[in-house]
Design a protein around this motif. Sequence first.
Motif, PDB file in Angstrom:
ATOM      1  N   GLN A   7      35.489  25.573  44.550  1.00 25.39           N
ATOM      2  CA  GLN A   7      35.133  26.862  45.149  1.00 25.39           C
ATOM      3  C   GLN A   7      35.859  27.178  46.465  1.00 25.39           C
ATOM      4  OE1 GLN A   7      30.796  28.161  45.102  1.00 25.39           O
ATOM      5  NE2 GLN A   7      31.026  27.708  47.268  1.00 25.39           N
ATOM      6  N   ASP A  37      34.958  22.489  49.658  1.00 27.13           N
ATOM      7  CA  ASP A  37      33.631  22.627  49.052  1.00 27.13           C
ATOM      8  C   ASP A  37      33.839  22.957  47.582  1.00 27.13           C
ATOM      9  OD1 ASP A  37      31.117  23.076  48.150  1.00 27.13           O
ATOM     10  OD2 ASP A  37      30.723  24.853  49.363  1.00 27.13           O
ATOM     11  N   GLU A  91      32.263  18.842  51.021  1.00 29.22           N
ATOM     12  CA  GLU A  91      30.901  19.365  50.810  1.00 29.22           C
ATOM     13  C   GLU A  91      30.567  19.413  49.322  1.00 29.22           C
ATOM     14  OE1 GLU A  91      30.426  23.183  52.688  1.00 29.22           O
ATOM     15  OE2 GLU A  91      28.895  23.791  51.245  1.00 29.22           O
ATOM     16  N   ASP A  92      29.360  19.119  48.988  1.00 23.68           N
ATOM     17  CA  ASP A  92      28.901  19.129  47.593  1.00 23.68           C
ATOM     18  C   ASP A  92      29.932  18.548  46.618  1.00 23.68           C
ATOM     19  OD1 ASP A  92      26.527  20.151  48.474  1.00 23.68           O
ATOM     20  OD2 ASP A  92      26.636  22.043  47.403  1.00 23.68           O
ATOM     21  N   ASP A 117      25.051  20.485  50.829  1.00 24.75           N
ATOM     22  CA  ASP A 117      24.662  21.904  50.849  1.00 24.75           C
ATOM     23  C   ASP A 117      23.496  22.083  49.872  1.00 24.75           C
ATOM     24  OD1 ASP A 117      24.426  24.656  50.605  1.00 24.75           O
ATOM     25  OD2 ASP A 117      26.429  25.008  49.832  1.00 24.75           O
ATOM     26  N   LEU A 177      24.803  21.125  55.571  1.00 25.60           N
ATOM     27  CA  LEU A 177      25.180  22.517  55.767  1.00 25.60           C
ATOM     28  C   LEU A 177      23.914  23.283  56.160  1.00 25.60           C
ATOM     29  CD1 LEU A 177      27.975  23.864  55.349  1.00 25.60           C
ATOM     30  CD2 LEU A 177      26.984  25.007  53.373  1.00 25.60           C
ATOM     31  N   LYS A 236      22.220  26.816  56.356  1.00 23.24           N
ATOM     32  CA  LYS A 236      22.241  28.226  55.944  1.00 23.24           C
ATOM     33  C   LYS A 236      20.819  28.763  56.111  1.00 23.24           C
ATOM     34  CE  LYS A 236      25.614  27.922  52.097  1.00 23.24           C
ATOM     35  NZ  LYS A 236      25.670  27.565  50.660  1.00 23.24           N
ATOM     36  N   LYS A 273      31.366  27.482  59.031  1.00 25.55           N
ATOM     37  CA  LYS A 273      32.109  28.052  57.902  1.00 25.55           C
ATOM     38  C   LYS A 273      31.821  29.543  57.919  1.00 25.55           C
ATOM     39  CE  LYS A 273      30.772  26.307  53.968  1.00 25.55           C
ATOM     40  NZ  LYS A 273      30.841  25.947  52.519  1.00 25.55           N
TER      41      LYS A 273
HETATM   42 ZN    ZN Z   1      28.586  24.876  49.555  1.00 30.53          ZN
END
Ligand code: ZN
Length: 425
Positions: free
Chosen positions: A162, A241, A285-286, A312, A335, A337, A388
């Motif tokens: 991604q 990620d 990440e992930d 994440d 992460l 969020k 990010k």
């Molecule tokens: Zn992510």
Amino acid sequence: MRISRLDALEVLDSRGNPTVEVCLQLEDGSEGQALVPSGASTGMHEAAELRDGDPRRYGGKGVRKAVANVRGEMAAVLVGTDAGEQRALDGRLRELDGTPHKSRLGANAILAVSIAHARAVAASRRLPLYRHLGGDEATLLPVPCLNVINGGRHADNTLDFQEFAIVPHHAPSFAEAVRMGEEVSGSLRALLREHGLSTGVGDEGGFAPDLRSNEQAVEFILKAIHRAGYRPGSDVSLALDPATGEMWGSGRYRFFKSSGIERSSAAMIALWEDWVQRYPILMLEDPLSEHDWDGWTALSSRIGDQVELVGDDIFSTNADRLKRGILERVANAILIKPNQIGTVSETLDCAAQAKAAGYACCVSQRSGDTEDTFIADLAVALGCGQIKAGAGCRGERTAKFNRLLRIEHELGEWARFAGRAAFIR
Ligand code: ZN
Ligand code: PGA
């Protein structure tokens, strides 16, 4: 200081989907506004967005119910009462909702009120938001991870992974880091053009070319770093990620956009061990799915001393899930969020828990985002040193960069830039 008015509106996010905007006023005239973002590769443990589900409007994605909850039930309880501390307000919102994932009133409605409250109280105290949330210590500007190549669910191209990001950590200031990042981004644009590849962008503002493989994306970025006059690893590193939760099914990882090949958890671990050896990856990440705890534990013990491993989806900014991760030695960073958990104080608490356990924190945007700049202030308030916020392209992304540039300017000689030291390893 009492809350005098609470209003909400259905507005648009960067994908053209409806989202919630809230305005909260205090009796001294101070006002706070907030718009909430929305993910595409969401984890299954995230707080619940309330969508109307009416197929006649926005394909069911309308948020009129969430808006009505703010204007109706939440306003009825909050207007006329003391604005109070953030924690008290957030507690009241959670109690009023009464569900574990904020599904009744909607985490989108609740978070918008929570952030608007923080802004209104900051305005009333005549403090910038980062200082209101983080105190006098809030002077550390984060290193931006610029997502320069988009794939996965964020772009209609051939890349399974991604996010392919650059981390310009060897800089004296945030402003200089942004300059370095944009110079690399410019070189990358030129390189893609030279190869006859598209320079159109994906959801987070990075390029979205049809490349032969995920590895080719990394190779292009390394070339672009060189071409811009920087040293990969020393000046500018990589952050990935792959969002592998989107590749997961029946216990295996499917490369759903490129080859269709499936890999076991062990094969994915081998892939990451190899990539971390070969490429200057500072943050990963992930790398595995939120369902693959055993894989996460194995990977963390294998390469957790070489790279920052960020959870994440597996943690979803949820203190209970993070606690399990700390106990089982899963990842070494989280992460952050806000819309994964749904209130400002739970977001701050989760980050505090991570810090106390020696985990790094990276504050993050969502792929469907807005001109709201809350996460920029949050990153400075937490002093976590990492953010990010997409590539320096698309207004909803540059809004965050520009807010951080203003914060750095405002702090003047007090401003410090996090640099590489903010990352684990
Ligand atoms: Zn992510
Ligand atoms: P999302 O992607 O906002 O679509 O979930 C961001 C991320 O996975 O970090």
